[in-house]
Design an enzyme around this catalytic site. Sequence first.
Site, PDB file in Angstrom:
ATOM      1  N   GLY A 270       6.788  17.209  16.142  1.00 32.62           N
ATOM      2  CA  GLY A 270       5.512  17.279  15.417  1.00 32.62           C
ATOM      3  C   GLY A 270       5.381  16.273  14.300  1.00 32.62           C
TER       4      GLY A 270
ATOM      5  N   ALA B  39       2.808  16.433  11.128  1.00 32.61           N
ATOM      6  CA  ALA B  39       3.419  16.650   9.808  1.00 32.61           C
ATOM      7  C   ALA B  39       3.024  15.525   8.848  1.00 32.61           C
ATOM      8  CB  ALA B  39       4.936  16.741   9.941  1.00 32.61           C
TER       9      ALA B  39
ATOM     10  N   ASP C  13      -0.081  21.740  17.465  1.00 33.64           N
ATOM     11  CA  ASP C  13       0.803  21.054  16.504  1.00 33.64           C
ATOM     12  C   ASP C  13       0.229  21.100  15.091  1.00 33.64           C
ATOM     13  OD1 ASP C  13       2.135  20.449  18.814  1.00 33.64           O
ATOM     14  OD2 ASP C  13       2.370  18.308  18.400  1.00 33.64           O
TER      15      ASP C  13
ATOM     16  N   GLY D 109       8.825  15.309  19.840  1.00 34.02           N
ATOM     17  CA  GLY D 109       8.506  16.718  20.095  1.00 34.02           C
ATOM     18  C   GLY D 109       8.601  17.579  18.859  1.00 34.02           C
TER      19      GLY D 109
HETATM   20  C1  MEV Z   1       2.852  18.668  22.230  1.00 35.05           C
HETATM   21  O1  MEV Z   1       3.573  19.018  21.059  1.00 35.05           O
HETATM   22  C2  MEV Z   1       2.451  19.892  22.983  1.00 35.05           C
HETATM   23  C3  MEV Z   1       1.693  19.680  24.287  1.00 35.05           C
HETATM   24  O2  MEV Z   1       1.445  20.986  24.807  1.00 35.05           O
HETATM   25  C4  MEV Z   1       0.401  18.934  24.081  1.00 35.05           C
HETATM   26  C5  MEV Z   1      -0.648  19.740  23.332  1.00 35.05           C
HETATM   27  O3  MEV Z   1      -0.546  20.968  23.245  1.00 35.05           O
HETATM   28  O4  MEV Z   1      -1.598  19.100  22.870  1.00 35.05           O
HETATM   29  C6  MEV Z   1       2.535  18.931  25.297  1.00 35.05           C
END
Ligand code: MEV
Length: 311
Positions: A104, A108, A149, A102
């Site tokens: 990134g 990155a 991201d 989560g």
């Molecule tokens: C992933 O970092 C974020 C999500 O919302 C997926 C996306 O936005 O592509 C879960």
Amino acid sequence: MTLASASGKAILFGEHAVVYGQPAIAVPLSQIRVTVQVEGLDPGTTGVLIDAPDINQSYWLHEADGENPLASAVSLTLDELGVKAPVDAHLTIHSQLPIASGLGSSAAVSVAVIRALSAHLVKPLEVETISKIAYAVECIHHGTPSGIDNTVVAYEKPVYFIREHKPELIPISTPLKLIIGDTGESMRTTIPVSLLRERWEKDPGTYGGWFEEIGEIVIKARTMLETGSIESLGTLMDQNQTLLEDMGLSSLELQHLIRAARKAGALGAKLSGAGMGGIMLALVEPDSAQIVETALREAGAKQVFTTEVDG
Ligand code: MEV
């Protein structure tokens, strides 16, 4: 030798709903980075050699399979730069970011590779182009990402993001102290994203309503960030977490860390990113940072990062 780096990221509000057109807010984590070094090759060798010693990987670009994100980032960058002649380069990648957590990591790595390679070839790229290439890499590996991201990592600024809109860079009036707890349960983004899609397809009314509620939280949060109403931001994080739980995107370990952070005095806490594992983040007053950090370690967080975000 050329060196370039890219930051990690945290989604403060709006993950998942952002895939369905709602706004979201993400911030760069400038203290947690991926670094890429580009050097010439040893005499007698030719091609692009990619070394990622942290994950025990070393291979030549031409040997990598089509699924390999690092190789995609290199190839797409060379295409964008219009480099036709064979390139000889040795890329070494080091990352402080846990993978599939989560934070990134994949965006990155892509952004750092794109920056390093374009700098090495003395063909610097605009930030929009860097973000576009990193998005193309995300699309190969993550299905239908919203683009948040690659955007926050490429711009390395807090962003208010709506899918397929120009990202808005938002000012943050009071620095945010965030404590990030890693459950150690890695989770590839595609799994929660596609599970949620199945659930939404079965019950679009309920899920669509939840996405809209999240969108309303994000809009309020933007104002709070701009006015520095830190306590209200914490409350909004808790509300966002409740909706993510309703959608089945939390996990026992996430809940455990989130509860521990709140009990230790965090203003608010939620999962961040795709969920079902990975990291949670807590917003704290500077003087309770140490207490919350200790509480997360005692509750079993595999890693804890304390970071400050400003606008
Ligand atoms: C992933 O970092 C974020 C999500 O919302 C997926 C996306 O936005 O592509 C879960």
